[in-house]
Design a protein around this motif. Sequence first.
Motif, PDB file in Angstrom:
ATOM      1  N   GLN A  49       5.004   2.864  -3.860  1.00 45.38           N
ATOM      2  CA  GLN A  49       4.440   3.131  -5.187  1.00 45.38           C
ATOM      3  C   GLN A  49       4.902   2.095  -6.217  1.00 45.38           C
ATOM      4  O   GLN A  49       4.099   1.603  -7.017  1.00 45.38           O
ATOM      5  N   VAL A  89       0.836  -1.204   0.000  1.00 45.89           N
ATOM      6  CA  VAL A  89       0.000   0.000   0.000  1.00 45.89           C
ATOM      7  C   VAL A  89       0.872   1.257   0.000  1.00 45.89           C
ATOM      8  O   VAL A  89       0.566   2.237  -0.672  1.00 45.89           O
ATOM      9  N   LYS A 147       3.028  -1.182  -5.841  1.00 48.92           N
ATOM     10  CA  LYS A 147       1.638  -1.022  -6.306  1.00 48.92           C
ATOM     11  C   LYS A 147       1.573  -1.062  -7.830  1.00 48.92           C
ATOM     12  O   LYS A 147       0.733  -1.738  -8.406  1.00 48.92           O
TER      13      LYS A 147
END
Length: 315
Positions: free
Chosen positions: A301, A298, A304
């Motif tokens: 970056q 989460v 993700k």
Amino acid sequence: MTAHQNHTVSTEVSEFLLNCFVRSHSWQLWLSLPLSLLFLLAMGANATLLITIWLEASLHEPMFYLLSLLSILDMVLCLTVIPKVLAIFWFDLRPISFSSCFLQMFIMNCFMAMESCTFMVMAYDRYMAICHPLRYSSIINDQFVAKAAIFVLARNVLLTVPIPFLSARLHYCGRNVIENCICANMSVSRLSCDDVTINRLYQFAGGWTLLGSDLILIFFSYTLILRAVLRLKAEGAVIKALSTCGSHFILILFFSTVLLVFVFTHMAKKKVSPDVPVLLNVLHHVIPAALNPIIYGVRTQEIKQGIRRLLKKAW
């Protein structure tokens, strides 16, 4: 009873019985569902993280290799403890052989110390990235990760291998019921007819030396990082640095808090239910394992984006 007789009787105890919340069967029922969900979440999330880092070329960097190491340690710890606990809850499979018990004891002690050591290496990685960014790529490279992995493995295997050996050499004459869900060193040792002072001292000294030194170095690294971050003039750089370190710090704080709560409840066992330290010990093997990949997924970056790219390819 002579030493010879003692040894003869001890050979008759061929297995242990794990007394897992036998005083409160209701605990077994309401714990089994969240525990099995946490176990599935931990295995699934860590597997996703490992596959993403392995398949995404952009994630082939030291920080993500260290994350992979953390995921592997989490998965091994989970597999060592949780399936057996669930088997006790669901099928009342309380017996555990001598060899399985001492193997579980070794893996739990060794991998927990390896996890603490990995957090220390990750703290050093973040310290170099933020406090010495120009030297970072020349010091923190693939070779550094390989050396760090060897250090994590060698230090913790060598220092934790005596724990199961000290317990296994004891004579077990009659009592074989472990008042725990897992083969914790002192829960097993106290069933012995021998003096367990050496076991207690080694567990205490080893635990505080390994985990204590790691935690001191981790907090020292983050103190230096925080000092360096607060000196940064660019607001964006401050936020980025705090975000990257924040996820690390949340996990380390959680790891050490659960450990300290477990230690203190163990020390104040007369004031708390004997089931509380047992429950904390079980949860300490599954909650950090479930949280680690989620917090990194989460808050990071690159991870993700990597997961999104993999999902697009899969579809």
